[in-house]
Write a protein that holds these residues in place. Structure first.
Motif, PDB file in Angstrom:
ATOM      1  N   LEU A 215      40.537  43.184  32.948  1.00 11.08           N
ATOM      2  CA  LEU A 215      40.280  43.641  34.340  1.00 11.08           C
ATOM      3  C   LEU A 215      39.980  42.647  35.005  1.00 11.08           C
ATOM      4  CD1 LEU A 215      39.933  45.982  36.344  1.00 11.08           C
ATOM      5  CD2 LEU A 215      37.621  46.336  35.294  1.00 11.08           C
ATOM      6  N   PHE A 216      38.730  42.072  34.516  1.00  9.85           N
ATOM      7  CA  PHE A 216      37.923  40.894  35.095  1.00  9.85           C
ATOM      8  C   PHE A 216      38.642  39.688  35.301  1.00  9.85           C
ATOM      9  CE2 PHE A 216      34.659  37.621  35.139  1.00  9.85           C
ATOM     10  CZ  PHE A 216      33.682  38.323  35.336  1.00  9.85           C
ATOM     11  N   MET A 217      39.516  39.064  34.470  1.00  8.90           N
ATOM     12  CA  MET A 217      40.527  37.974  34.486  1.00  8.90           C
ATOM     13  C   MET A 217      41.686  38.137  35.439  1.00  8.90           C
ATOM     14  SD  MET A 217      38.977  35.748  33.205  1.00  8.90           S
ATOM     15  CE  MET A 217      37.731  34.873  31.610  1.00  8.90           C
ATOM     16  N   ARG A 218      42.186  39.374  35.180  1.00 11.78           N
ATOM     17  CA  ARG A 218      43.265  39.495  35.948  1.00 11.78           C
ATOM     18  C   ARG A 218      43.032  39.554  37.684  1.00 11.78           C
ATOM     19  NH1 ARG A 218      45.250  43.654  39.714  1.00 11.78           N
ATOM     20  NH2 ARG A 218      47.411  44.040  39.661  1.00 11.78           N
ATOM     21  N   ASN A 219      41.851  40.279  37.970  1.00  8.34           N
ATOM     22  CA  ASN A 219      41.523  40.115  39.209  1.00  8.34           C
ATOM     23  C   ASN A 219      41.222  39.023  39.936  1.00  8.34           C
ATOM     24  OD1 ASN A 219      42.056  42.907  39.344  1.00  8.34           O
ATOM     25  ND2 ASN A 219      39.976  43.555  39.184  1.00  8.34           N
ATOM     26  N   PHE A 220      40.440  38.159  38.836  1.00 10.61           N
ATOM     27  CA  PHE A 220      40.272  36.929  39.305  1.00 10.61           C
ATOM     28  C   PHE A 220      41.356  36.016  39.506  1.00 10.61           C
ATOM     29  CE2 PHE A 220      38.857  32.376  38.797  1.00 10.61           C
ATOM     30  CZ  PHE A 220      37.487  32.360  39.469  1.00 10.61           C
ATOM     31  N   ILE A 221      42.257  36.160  38.646  1.00  4.26           N
ATOM     32  CA  ILE A 221      43.569  35.093  38.937  1.00  4.26           C
ATOM     33  C   ILE A 221      44.248  35.777  40.215  1.00  4.26           C
ATOM     34  CG2 ILE A 221      45.768  34.719  37.762  1.00  4.26           C
ATOM     35  CD1 ILE A 221      44.057  34.708  35.123  1.00  4.26           C
ATOM     36  N   ARG A 222      44.394  36.826  40.266  1.00  2.08           N
ATOM     37  CA  ARG A 222      44.933  37.240  41.591  1.00  2.08           C
ATOM     38  C   ARG A 222      44.441  36.610  42.864  1.00  2.08           C
ATOM     39  NH1 ARG A 222      48.398  42.184  41.745  1.00  2.08           N
ATOM     40  NH2 ARG A 222      49.939  41.363  40.261  1.00  2.08           N
ATOM     41  N   ALA A 223      43.085  36.481  42.671  1.00  2.96           N
ATOM     42  CA  ALA A 223      42.445  35.978  43.872  1.00  2.96           C
ATOM     43  C   ALA A 223      42.699  34.413  44.052  1.00  2.96           C
ATOM     44  CB  ALA A 223      41.008  36.361  43.806  1.00  2.96           C
ATOM     45  N   LEU A 224      43.019  33.458  43.173  1.00  2.48           N
ATOM     46  CA  LEU A 224      43.348  32.379  43.172  1.00  2.48           C
ATOM     47  C   LEU A 224      44.719  32.169  44.254  1.00  2.48           C
ATOM     48  CD1 LEU A 224      43.461  31.424  39.364  1.00  2.48           C
ATOM     49  CD2 LEU A 224      41.827  30.931  41.332  1.00  2.48           C
ATOM     50  N   PRO A 225      44.509  31.142  45.155  1.00  3.31           N
ATOM     51  CA  PRO A 225      45.973  30.690  45.794  1.00  3.31           C
ATOM     52  C   PRO A 225      47.196  30.621  44.830  1.00  3.31           C
ATOM     53  CG  PRO A 225      44.454  28.952  45.884  1.00  3.31           C
ATOM     54  CD  PRO A 225      43.875  30.086  44.905  1.00  3.31           C
ATOM     55  N   PHE A 226      48.186  31.524  45.011  1.00  2.00           N
ATOM     56  CA  PHE A 226      49.248  31.537  44.583  1.00  2.00           C
ATOM     57  C   PHE A 226      50.215  30.314  44.646  1.00  2.00           C
ATOM     58  CE2 PHE A 226      53.365  33.489  42.895  1.00  2.00           C
ATOM     59  CZ  PHE A 226      52.888  33.942  41.829  1.00  2.00           C
ATOM     60  N   GLU A 227      49.882  29.546  45.863  1.00  2.00           N
ATOM     61  CA  GLU A 227      50.732  28.359  46.422  1.00  2.00           C
ATOM     62  C   GLU A 227      50.653  27.463  45.112  1.00  2.00           C
ATOM     63  OE1 GLU A 227      48.629  30.249  48.312  1.00  2.00           O
ATOM     64  OE2 GLU A 227      49.951  31.056  49.432  1.00  2.00           O
ATOM     65  N   LEU A 228      49.506  27.472  44.408  1.00  2.00           N
ATOM     66  CA  LEU A 228      49.064  26.186  43.627  1.00  2.00           C
ATOM     67  C   LEU A 228      50.080  26.470  42.449  1.00  2.00           C
ATOM     68  CD1 LEU A 228      45.184  26.314  43.206  1.00  2.00           C
ATOM     69  CD2 LEU A 228      46.707  24.526  44.039  1.00  2.00           C
ATOM     70  N   ILE A 229      50.336  27.690  41.957  1.00  2.00           N
ATOM     71  CA  ILE A 229      51.327  27.900  40.714  1.00  2.00           C
ATOM     72  C   ILE A 229      52.520  27.609  41.320  1.00  2.00           C
ATOM     73  CG2 ILE A 229      52.139  29.759  39.319  1.00  2.00           C
ATOM     74  CD1 ILE A 229      49.303  30.850  39.586  1.00  2.00           C
TER      75      ILE A 229
END
Lengths: 282, 421
Positions: free
Chosen positions: A162-176
């Motif tokens: 839960l914790f990690m998924r929400n954190f990754i969601r908050a990362l700028p998707f443009e990087l990926i």
């Protein structure tokens, strides 16, 4: 803004606040202070009923010496380390991967899988006691550190995901996306792009899980027994002899058992507080 | 290096030869022996490991596997392992505590071991190991109960150890007149009140009646049981017990005696170590047998006994029996019960007791002055559910003696369900 800062209150409120604060603080800390006091008292103080007075003689060195050199405490402490560290590492590895999968890829069951992880957190873990115990017996892992670690990893991964998924969601998707345009393999994106960005989350989560697992008492007594496998939280009760409770040694043992999480807190205070709020904000 | 291997090899061969030759005499054992033990506290654990080591030296071919389990955890696990994967030897307790396992056919009948010599040497606990005329285990240690008192206080008021109920009450009155309570007790966990009932009932009505009552063969609301409570009430009405005893554990009740606010404590011998810790040396602490109440009744005593059993599912029963015989031997019992080890009493009458005032008095009392019989303590003699209800009743009686009718009616009602099963 509510609540109003104390400085902006009337003088009377300020004075009563300042007077009450130490009182509440002492009342709040009283149990802890009592344990500290008990841990430096000689056994004879308990037999003669001198519970709250000054210690008859100062036996701090003797009590703590006994805890470290004449009891199984070092063994129990070592067991705690053997249980906590692999659990933390296991949770980090699994949840960073599940978090990545659930946070980055869009597939149909994504939300449902995520809900399942979250739902696991809402199951009161006590009701799992009997089935989990039977399962570990059947798997031949009852009373092993391995069994306890596996269970903790399985159970904590839900929260960590839960914790990690929400954190990754908050990362700028443009990087990926940028990495994908460059034609980089997905696992390399995970390893070289996402994982380095997750470092603060990993640190916060590691501290949090460390304290959770170190302080676990319930599963320790359900799944393990004896000084070969039990962690320190369960080991403290071994100071209860067949007929008598050794209050002074139990107190000293409790202080010793509480030190690693406290030290962890002070060393990683920044991450700890980040950890408490991190999963909440999306 | 070579020579070491050679010598050890030679030693193994030699041991093998002696073992085989001895086997002809049916002494040396081989194969496996699996032992589960609840002797988990440091001193008992060392005793258990010591016994295994010495038994192993006697039988070098034998592969002994000892598992020590926490004493409290053991109580729940025994149900599990006796049915699932039984060891060859297991620790447990005598009397009613072993009854459920005997009835379920989980403990092996070892009556053949008890024939002859062993019955004489272990006579004091034979009754506690017997169910329907058969024996189901062997004892390794027990300890006495009795009145531990402040010798210096008794001397200060010119009193002496009472031997009758009248003297007991007279002594008590003297203490009370001087502002000292006669007895300290902490009934928070109930069992201490069970000790008082055991002694009052055994002295008022005798051991046999007490055994029948705890076995469910007598009614609680009877003239005899009422007589016991009447005697108890005499002390309660005098104010003999410390106030608010329901809030203390047995340990928390000790300071009253250590600080001289109470004169004595009806307790087991394990309290001596704690009293000494609190500064009561042998000049200040002494012991007497609970005095006579009804003249002429043979005295019975409480002496909780810890035991070894062979589960019915054991795979190596011959080895297990040999171990049990080793455990009860006089030499072994002398060693494991001495002050450096368990600090309790050996059951074997041929054993010797460590040079300790309380152990010696207790050994003499249980071996010679307990013609009535040895009880195991209320919560071991009565079934667990009955003991729980009854001991709650005892505590209530000590606080509200007027509730007696109510309490007895409740106990009889509970007994109907509990013993019917």
């Amino acid at each position: 803004m509510f609540p109003n800062p104390i400085e902006k209150q009337s003088r009377g409120v300020q004075i009563s606040y300042q007077a009450l604060l130490p009182v509440v603080l002492i009342a709040w800390l009283l149990p802890l202070l009592a344990v500290m006091l008990f841990s430096i008292k000689p056994e004879s103080d308990f037999v003669s009923g001198n519970y709250w007075g000054l210690p008859d003689t100062l036996e701090g060195f003797k009590n703590y010496g006994k805890v470290f050199f004449e009891s199984d405490m070092p063994k129990y402490l070592w067991n705690s380390v053997r249980i906590t560290v692999p659990t933390v590492i296991g949770c980090m590895i699994l949840s960073s991967m599940t978090g990545f999968a659930l946070g980055v890829y869009k597939f149909r069951a994504n939300l449902w899988i995520f809900f399942m992880f979250v739902a696991g957190n809402f199951v009161p873990f006590q009701i799992l006691m009997v089935p989990v115990r039977d399962l570990t017996v059947d798997l031949d892992m009852y009373n092993t550190v391995r069994g306890l670690v596996l269970f903790h990893v399985a159970f904590q991964t839900g929260f960590c995901t839960l914790f990690m998924r929400n954190f990754i969601r908050a990362l700028p998707f443009e990087l990926i996306e940028a990495a994908r345009v460059e034609g980089i393999a997905e696992w390399r994106i995970f390893w070289y792009v996402v994982l380095p960005l997750m470092k603060p989350a990993l640190a916060a989560l590691a501290v949090l899980i460390f304290t959770f697992i170190w302080n676990d008492y319930f599963w320790a007594i359900v799944l393990t027994q004896g000084s070969e496998t039990q962690p320190v939280t369960a080991g403290i009760t071994s100071f209860n002899a067949q007929f008598r409770a050794a209050y002074h040694l139990m107190s000293a043992g409790s202080i010793v058992a509480a030190l690693p999480p406290v030290a962890m807190f002070f060393l990683m205070q920044k991450h700890f507080i980040a950890g408490l709020t991190l999963g909440a904000v999306k | 290096m070579h020579s070491i291997i050679k010598t050890s090899f030679a030693a193994i061969v030699a041991a093998g030869i002696t073992a085989t030759s001895a086997q002809a005499d049916a002494h040396a054992l081989s194969g496996d022996l699996v032992i589960f033990s609840d002797m988990s506290n440091p001193a008992p654990r060392a005793v258990m490991e010591g016994m295994v080591e010495r038994f192993g030296e006697m039988h070098p071919e034998l592969n002994i596997e000892l598992t020590v389990i926490d004493r409290e955890a053991y109580k729940t696990q025994i149900r599990n392992f006796l049915t699932a994967d039984a060891p060859d030897v297991a620790n447990w307790y005598a009397a009613n505590r072993m009854l459920p396992y005997v009835e379920a056919g989980l403990f092996e009948d070892v009556s053949d071991m008890w024939e002859g010599q062993m019955s004489e040497e272990l006579a004091s606990t034979k009754g506690a190991m017997t169910i329907d005329g058969k024996q189901y285990g062997v004892p390794y240690t027990y300890y006495q109960w009795g009145v531990y008192y402040r010798k210096d206080l008794m001397e200060q008021f010119g009193l002496s150890e009472p031997t009758t109920w009248e003297e007991e009450k007279a002594n008590c009155q003297t203490y009370l007149d001087n502002g000292i309570k006669c007895y300290t007790i902490g009934t928070k966990f109930l069992w201490t009140a069970g000790g008082w009932f055991d002694y009052l009932n055994m002295r008022t009505n005798g051991y046999d009646y007490h055994a029948a009552l705890t076995a469910g063969q007598e009614k609680w609301d009877s003239e005899k049981t009422r007589a016991t409570f009447a005697n108890w009430r005499e002390l309660i009405d005098m104010g003999a017990f410390i106030d608010n005893h329901q809030t203390y554990s047995w340990q928390e009740a000790m300071p009253f005696m250590v600080n001289g606010e109470a004169a004595s404590y009806l307790m087991g011998n394990f309290s001596v170590a704690a009293f000494r810790e609190g500064g009561l040396d042998d000049s200040k602490l002494d012991f007497y047998q609970f005095p006579e109440i009804t003249a002429g009744i043979p005295k019975g005593e409480d002496a909780p006994t810890d035991t070894f059993h062979i589960p019915s599912g054991a795979k190596n029963k011959e080895n297990a029996k040999a171990f049990l015989e080793f455990v009860v031997s006089a030499d072994n019992q002398t060693l494991i019960n001495n002050g450096e080890n368990l600090g309790q009493l050996p059951v074997n009458a041929l054993s010797s007791v460590d040079d300790d005032k309380f152990l010696n008095e207790g050994f003499a009392m249980l071996s010679n002055d307990a013609p009535g019989g040895i009880a195991q303590f209320f919560d071991r003699d009565a079934p667990a559910e009955m003991a729980a209800v009854a001991m709650e009743g005892f505590q209530e009686f000590m606080l509200f003696p007027d509730n007696l009718d109510d309490i007895l009616a409740r106990l009889d009602a509970a007994a109907v369900d509990i013993y019917a099963e």
